[in-house]
Write a protein that holds these residues in place. Structure first.
Motif, PDB file in Angstrom:
ATOM      1  N   LEU A 216      13.983 -16.776 -62.383  1.00 19.55           N
ATOM      2  CA  LEU A 216      14.481 -17.138 -60.892  1.00 19.55           C
ATOM      3  C   LEU A 216      13.526 -17.440 -59.879  1.00 19.55           C
ATOM      4  N   ILE A 217      12.600 -16.634 -59.799  1.00 25.03           N
ATOM      5  CA  ILE A 217      11.443 -16.608 -58.751  1.00 25.03           C
ATOM      6  C   ILE A 217      10.457 -17.749 -58.886  1.00 25.03           C
ATOM      7  N   VAL A 218      10.018 -17.976 -60.097  1.00 25.44           N
ATOM      8  CA  VAL A 218       9.361 -18.952 -60.186  1.00 25.44           C
ATOM      9  C   VAL A 218       9.981 -20.324 -59.968  1.00 25.44           C
ATOM     10  N   ALA A 219      11.101 -20.298 -60.540  1.00 22.38           N
ATOM     11  CA  ALA A 219      11.806 -21.575 -60.360  1.00 22.38           C
ATOM     12  C   ALA A 219      12.023 -21.980 -58.769  1.00 22.38           C
ATOM     13  N   GLN A 220      12.307 -21.022 -58.130  1.00 22.40           N
ATOM     14  CA  GLN A 220      12.901 -21.148 -56.472  1.00 22.40           C
ATOM     15  C   GLN A 220      11.113 -21.494 -55.893  1.00 22.40           C
ATOM     16  N   ALA A 221      10.347 -20.868 -56.418  1.00 23.52           N
ATOM     17  CA  ALA A 221       8.825 -21.067 -55.709  1.00 23.52           C
ATOM     18  C   ALA A 221       8.534 -22.726 -56.216  1.00 23.52           C
ATOM     19  N   LEU A 222       8.690 -23.109 -57.228  1.00 24.03           N
ATOM     20  CA  LEU A 222       8.257 -24.461 -57.831  1.00 24.03           C
ATOM     21  C   LEU A 222       9.213 -25.655 -57.295  1.00 24.03           C
ATOM     22  N   GLY A 223      10.447 -24.938 -56.741  1.00 20.33           N
ATOM     23  CA  GLY A 223      11.691 -26.067 -56.437  1.00 20.33           C
ATOM     24  C   GLY A 223      12.002 -26.871 -57.734  1.00 20.33           C
ATOM     25  N   ILE A 224      12.376 -26.165 -58.659  1.00 28.45           N
ATOM     26  CA  ILE A 224      12.873 -26.601 -59.980  1.00 28.45           C
ATOM     27  C   ILE A 224      14.140 -25.753 -60.601  1.00 28.45           C
ATOM     28  N   ARG A 225      14.876 -25.995 -61.489  1.00 27.46           N
ATOM     29  CA  ARG A 225      15.891 -25.460 -61.980  1.00 27.46           C
ATOM     30  C   ARG A 225      15.473 -24.375 -62.865  1.00 27.46           C
ATOM     31  N   HIS A 226      16.256 -23.343 -62.984  1.00 24.15           N
ATOM     32  CA  HIS A 226      15.934 -22.098 -64.117  1.00 24.15           C
ATOM     33  C   HIS A 226      15.633 -22.564 -65.447  1.00 24.15           C
ATOM     34  N   ASN A 227      16.424 -23.728 -65.772  1.00 22.39           N
ATOM     35  CA  ASN A 227      16.317 -24.022 -67.202  1.00 22.39           C
ATOM     36  C   ASN A 227      14.762 -24.619 -67.641  1.00 22.39           C
ATOM     37  N   ALA A 228      13.809 -24.802 -66.598  1.00 18.69           N
ATOM     38  CA  ALA A 228      12.357 -25.514 -66.898  1.00 18.69           C
ATOM     39  C   ALA A 228      11.542 -24.234 -67.046  1.00 18.69           C
ATOM     40  N   VAL A 229      12.025 -23.125 -66.705  1.00 18.68           N
ATOM     41  CA  VAL A 229      11.337 -21.899 -66.769  1.00 18.68           C
ATOM     42  C   VAL A 229      11.710 -21.333 -67.965  1.00 18.68           C
ATOM     43  N   THR A 230      10.573 -20.863 -68.969  1.00 21.74           N
ATOM     44  CA  THR A 230      10.923 -19.966 -69.915  1.00 21.74           C
ATOM     45  C   THR A 230      10.029 -18.572 -69.925  1.00 21.74           C
ATOM     46  N   VAL A 231      10.267 -17.490 -69.745  1.00 24.61           N
ATOM     47  CA  VAL A 231       9.772 -16.225 -69.646  1.00 24.61           C
ATOM     48  C   VAL A 231       9.607 -15.505 -71.149  1.00 24.61           C
ATOM     49  N   ASN A 232       8.543 -14.980 -71.611  1.00 24.21           N
ATOM     50  CA  ASN A 232       8.533 -14.357 -72.762  1.00 24.21           C
ATOM     51  C   ASN A 232       7.709 -12.889 -72.660  1.00 24.21           C
ATOM     52  N   VAL A 233       8.472 -12.033 -73.138  1.00 22.07           N
ATOM     53  CA  VAL A 233       7.892 -10.516 -73.047  1.00 22.07           C
ATOM     54  C   VAL A 233       7.980  -9.850 -74.363  1.00 22.07           C
ATOM     55  N   ARG A 234       6.751  -9.578 -75.128  1.00 21.90           N
ATOM     56  CA  ARG A 234       7.011  -8.866 -76.249  1.00 21.90           C
ATOM     57  C   ARG A 234       6.744  -7.433 -75.956  1.00 21.90           C
ATOM     58  N   ARG A 235       5.987  -7.012 -75.374  1.00 21.61           N
ATOM     59  CA  ARG A 235       5.825  -5.651 -75.081  1.00 21.61           C
ATOM     60  C   ARG A 235       5.246  -5.622 -73.763  1.00 21.61           C
ATOM     61  N   MET A 236       5.373  -4.477 -73.128  1.00 26.02           N
ATOM     62  CA  MET A 236       4.306  -3.882 -71.881  1.00 26.02           C
ATOM     63  C   MET A 236       3.493  -2.721 -72.179  1.00 26.02           C
ATOM     64  N   GLY A 237       2.536  -2.431 -71.614  1.00 25.44           N
ATOM     65  CA  GLY A 237       1.817  -1.153 -71.590  1.00 25.44           C
ATOM     66  C   GLY A 237       2.339  -0.287 -70.506  1.00 25.44           C
ATOM     67  N   GLY A 238       3.452   0.032 -70.436  1.00 25.34           N
ATOM     68  CA  GLY A 238       3.884   0.670 -69.467  1.00 25.34           C
ATOM     69  C   GLY A 238       4.655   0.086 -68.325  1.00 25.34           C
ATOM     70  N   GLY A 239       5.764   0.594 -67.826  1.00 21.92           N
ATOM     71  CA  GLY A 239       6.397   0.016 -66.751  1.00 21.92           C
ATOM     72  C   GLY A 239       6.820   0.777 -65.876  1.00 21.92           C
ATOM     73  N   PHE A 240       7.565   1.795 -65.937  1.00 22.10           N
ATOM     74  CA  PHE A 240       8.208   2.813 -65.190  1.00 22.10           C
ATOM     75  C   PHE A 240       8.666   2.571 -63.792  1.00 22.10           C
ATOM     76  N   GLY A 241       9.300   0.902 -63.736  1.00 23.82           N
ATOM     77  CA  GLY A 241      10.046   0.571 -62.691  1.00 23.82           C
ATOM     78  C   GLY A 241       8.713  -0.464 -61.904  1.00 23.82           C
ATOM     79  N   GLY A 242       7.489  -0.093 -62.219  1.00 23.50           N
ATOM     80  CA  GLY A 242       6.583  -0.721 -61.390  1.00 23.50           C
ATOM     81  C   GLY A 242       6.666  -2.369 -61.870  1.00 23.50           C
ATOM     82  N   LYS A 243       7.368  -2.756 -62.882  1.00 22.69           N
ATOM     83  CA  LYS A 243       7.120  -4.145 -63.198  1.00 22.69           C
ATOM     84  C   LYS A 243       8.646  -4.663 -63.349  1.00 22.69           C
ATOM     85  N   GLU A 244       9.439  -4.026 -62.400  1.00 23.22           N
ATOM     86  CA  GLU A 244      11.040  -4.553 -62.318  1.00 23.22           C
ATOM     87  C   GLU A 244      10.967  -5.785 -61.178  1.00 23.22           C
ATOM     88  N   THR A 245      10.220  -5.515 -59.918  1.00 25.13           N
ATOM     89  CA  THR A 245       9.931  -6.538 -59.371  1.00 25.13           C
ATOM     90  C   THR A 245       8.453  -6.921 -58.779  1.00 25.13           C
TER      91      THR A 245
END
Length: 776
Positions: A216-245
């Motif tokens: 959503l954030i990338v799409a609105q910054a680029l001025g495009i629709r959500h369907n043009a942005v694909t986000v992939n996440v296999r794993r994180m090396g920790g998050g604890f909330g620090g990677k929510e926003t």
């Protein structure tokens, strides 16, 4: 028999099963974003950070930057074609880069894009910036003194007649407690890799707990629709909330560069810059006034929860809300008023952290429990038990939800017995009478934690399950894996649903292209939501397969029964792989999208009333410590824990989560101190200055058990309960035990009132305070 024909595992769910990435972690083959082979021509971005705490930007000169070796260009707010906002709260108060005014030391002001990361990093320091400096404040008390500007609307929870309750109480406890913040200190820092595609398309690999928000954030910054942005996440090396926003900025910058120059771009900051530029757990100052009687029963509570929110809203509203939701911990207040103050400060905007404000709320509650106990000369555990929620009465929370699943009495009683708490406390009292230098303390504290997002719309999840012709299964869902074991738990749910071996299930990376509109993997809800969504997808496929088997074998669906390994169609057993091939040949759909939404929950923030939590998780811990009264140094000698996870989906994973949460919580409350200097710069921005717990800090006696008798009364997946956040607060028993050791210097007649984190320096100052006050 080859590896794809392994014997059926007759017990998949509720069994201890190793983490699916465990072998990869220890062998170094687990792939993180920085391990992905970069496309030819990949660019590298680096952030330029402010070097003042608050100022108007009079000018920025990039001439030296642009002449530096390898520099491709510089990104500023002028390069954002769409919406200039990366705020997760959509308050439009968080521009990509500082917009005319710098609000904190370390605020991103621009990004340099170069051929290599080293070139971009070096060039970012060549900029010349003119500042017109402004007054600033970095802590709760100075923010309150400056007028208490709020970054988001406050919340008030109120039930009962607080004024009358306080006035009629025989005794009062008044005071304040300062509760420090905490850096997430994940092993893998913030990182994003953006690869441009044709037309508007861009694909992002982001270390994020919330792929759909990055989309959503990338799409609105680029001025495009959500369907043009694909986000992939296999794993994180920790998050604890620090990677929510906090991943929003890094993904946006990488995407802006990728689309501007039509080349892949990666952004990975150094640890120092990561810690300076990204949000942390909120510091709190809790001011309280509590009325109670001679038995220690609380009559009324009035408390204000001031929080260092930082310069923008981020998640400060929900975080401070949840602090209020947990101002009761496990205690019944006949009358209560709790108010939040999410305060603007010239610091990085604070954000989600494991527990999401709940820990700060609970620490406040334990403070006045402690004050009451020392005032009355009683064991704090006695005061705790006297104020526990009831099971039939005295069970309405400050937000007017009835506690229907209360098991805190049994949890505490069992831990009190298994830890031999009473005998050990008496032995410690005897030890402290004769020991002049070393003093000991012991404490047993409870935990009651509500499970669900208070933003009701987040309590939903989707999943996609494919069954292939050979009987192998492809599983995708909206949850993200940050080491907590979500992927293996959901795979266990799917394997159990189909009655197949766990290695039949292929766990796929989380992708917005597979499952849309995902919720953040947060609020301890990952297994509840995604497990139930995956089960729903399995249910749909199973119903089709049963109908197919009944038709194929000319019998009723009732005569077809799912058994381990396949379907029993009357007298004939049909193996799962054979069933899948037969279904394909007969044009039976072998794919399904599952969905789940949490029932029962509702919340009206305006009135402070509702049923925001689906259920509660409970736990208790007992900690024993020894302090040196000459230096303030201390050791945590023994910890006993009994924690409630309902009927555990995977006891091995859950035990690890409880152990890890306790140690992380202990770090927050004892060693992890955030320090800002007189210029407003965060000085604790590296491992050299910020102390997280080491392996040597783990208690030498560490007894951790799950309440195996507990079964969730709500029909969650497998009748389990969340385990991510609730055990974090078990660590409260450590500072409480340190408090007892400190209080022994004045014969327990003075409440220790230690602020958090309880560092050796604070222990020593507490000891000296006891000596002074004991002398009169």
């Amino acid at each position: 028999m080859n590896k794809h024909q392994a014997p059926i595992n007759l017990s998949v769910l509720h069994k201890a099963t190793r983490h699916d990435s465990g072998p990869k972690h220890v062998t170094g083959t687990a792939e993180y974003i920085d391990d992905i082979v970069e496309p030819v021509g990949t660019m590298h971005a680096y952030l330029g950070l402010s070097t003042v705490a608050h100022a108007e930007i009079a000018g920025m000169d990039f001439s030296a930057v642009l002449k530096a070796p390898g520099v491709i260009g510089v990104l500023t707010n002028d390069d954002v074609p769409g919406v200039l906002d990366i705020s997760s709260a959509h308050m439009h108060d968080e521009p990509v880069f500082a917009d005319g005014v710098v609000h904190f030391w370390g605020q991103p002001m621009f990004a340099v894009v170069a051929e290599t990361r080293d070139q971009a990093r070096r060039a970012a320091h060549l900029v010349k910036i003119d500042y017109n400096e402004l007054p600033f404040f970095t802590d709760v008390r100075s923010a309150q003194a400056a007028g208490g500007k709020l970054v988001t609307p406050p919340l008030k929870l109120e039930r009962g007649d607080v004024k009358t309750g306080l006035a009629g109480a025989p005794r009062r406890a008044k005071g304040a407690i300062t509760i420090g913040g905490q850096d997430h200190f994940y092993l893998e820092g913030q990182i994003a890799l953006a690869i441009p595609g044709e037309d508007e398309d861009v694909t992002l690999f982001s270390s994020t707990q919330h792929p759909s928000e990055i989309q959503l954030i990338v799409a609105q910054a680029l001025g495009i629709r959500h369907n043009a942005v694909t986000v992939n996440v296999r794993r994180m090396g920790g998050g604890f909330g620090g990677k929510e926003t906090q991943g929003n900025l890094f993904a946006v910058v990488a995407a802006l560069a990728a689309k501007k120059w039509n080349r892949a771009c990666k952004l990975r900051p150094d640890r120092d810059d990561d810690m300076s530029a990204t949000g942390k757990r909120h510091d709190f100052v809790v001011d309280y006034d509590v009325g109670y009687d001679e038995t220690g029963k609380i009559h009324a509570v009035d408390a204000v929860y001031g929080a260092r929110a930082g310069y923008s809203s981020d998640l400060s509203g929900p975080v401070t809300d949840r602090a209020l939701f947990h101002c009761d911990n496990a205690y019944w207040y006949p009358a209560v008023r709790a108010r939040s103050e999410p305060l603007y400060t010239n610091t990085v905007s604070n954000t989600a952290f494991r527990g999401f404000g709940g820990p700060q709320g609970m620490v406040g509650a334990e403070r006045w429990i402690e004050d009451i106990a020392y005032s009355l000369g009683k064991d704090p555990l006695e005061i705790r038990k006297a104020n526990f929620y009831g099971t039939d009465t005295d069970n309405v929370t400050p937000y007017h939800q009835v506690v229907e699943d209360n098991i805190i009495h049994r949890v505490v009683e069992e831990l009190e017995a298994s830890s031999d708490y009473q005998a050990r406390r008496q032995a410690i009292l005897a030890f402290n009478k004769t020991s002049t230098i070393l003093k000991k303390g012991i404490s047993l504290t409870p935990v009651k934690f509500g499970i669900s997002f208070t933003a009701t719309w987040y309590n939903q999840a989707g999943a996609l399950v494919h069954v292939y012709k050979d009987g192998s299964i492809h599983l995708s869902h909206g949850g993200t894996e940050m080491g907590q074991g979500l992927y293996i738990k959901v795979a266990q749910v799917v394997a159990d649903a189909f009655g197949v071996n766990l290695d039949t299930v292929k766990i796929m990376a989380t992708s917005t292209g597979k499952v849309p509109n995902t919720s953040a993997t947060a609020a301890s809800s990952g297994s509840d939501l995604n497990g139930a969504a995956a089960y729903d997808a399995c249910r749909q496929i199973k119903e089709r397969l049963v109908a197919h088997a009944a038709k194929l074998h000319e019998m009723s669906e009732a005569e077809c029964e799912w058994v381990q390994g396949g379907i029993q169609a009357g007298p004939k057993f049909v193996p799962f792989a054979e069933l899948a091939m037969s279904a394909y040949m007969n044009r039976v759909q072998l794919s399904a999208a599952g969905f789940y939404k949490t029932p029962k929950i509702h919340w009206d923030r305006a009135t402070g009333r509702g049923h925001p939590f689906y259920y509660f998780a409970y736990g208790a811990s007992a900690s024993e410590v020894t302090i040196d009264t000459l230096t303030g140094e201390y050791t945590v000698d023994r910890v006993d824990i009994l924690h409630d996870v309902g009927k555990s989906l995977n006891p091995a994973i859950d035990l690890g989560q409880v152990e890890g949460a306790f140690v992380q919580g202990m770090g927050w409350l004892t060693t992890e101190e955030l320090v800002w200097d007189a210029k407003g710069q965060l000085r604790t921005h590296a491992p050299s200055t910020y102390k997280i717990p080491l392996a040597s800090d783990v208690p030498p006696i560490f007894n951790v058990k799950l309440a195996e008798w507990s079964v969730n009364k709500e029909p969650t997946i497998g009748r389990s309960k969340a385990v991510g956040e609730p055990p974090f607060m078990l660590a409260m028993s450590v500072p409480e035990a340190l408090g007892m050791a400190v209080a022994s210097v004045a014969d327990y007649k003075i409440a220790p009132q230690l602020n958090m984190p309880v560092t050796p320096e604070r222990v020593l100052m507490g000891v000296e305070r006891m000596k002074r006050e004991a002398r009169g």
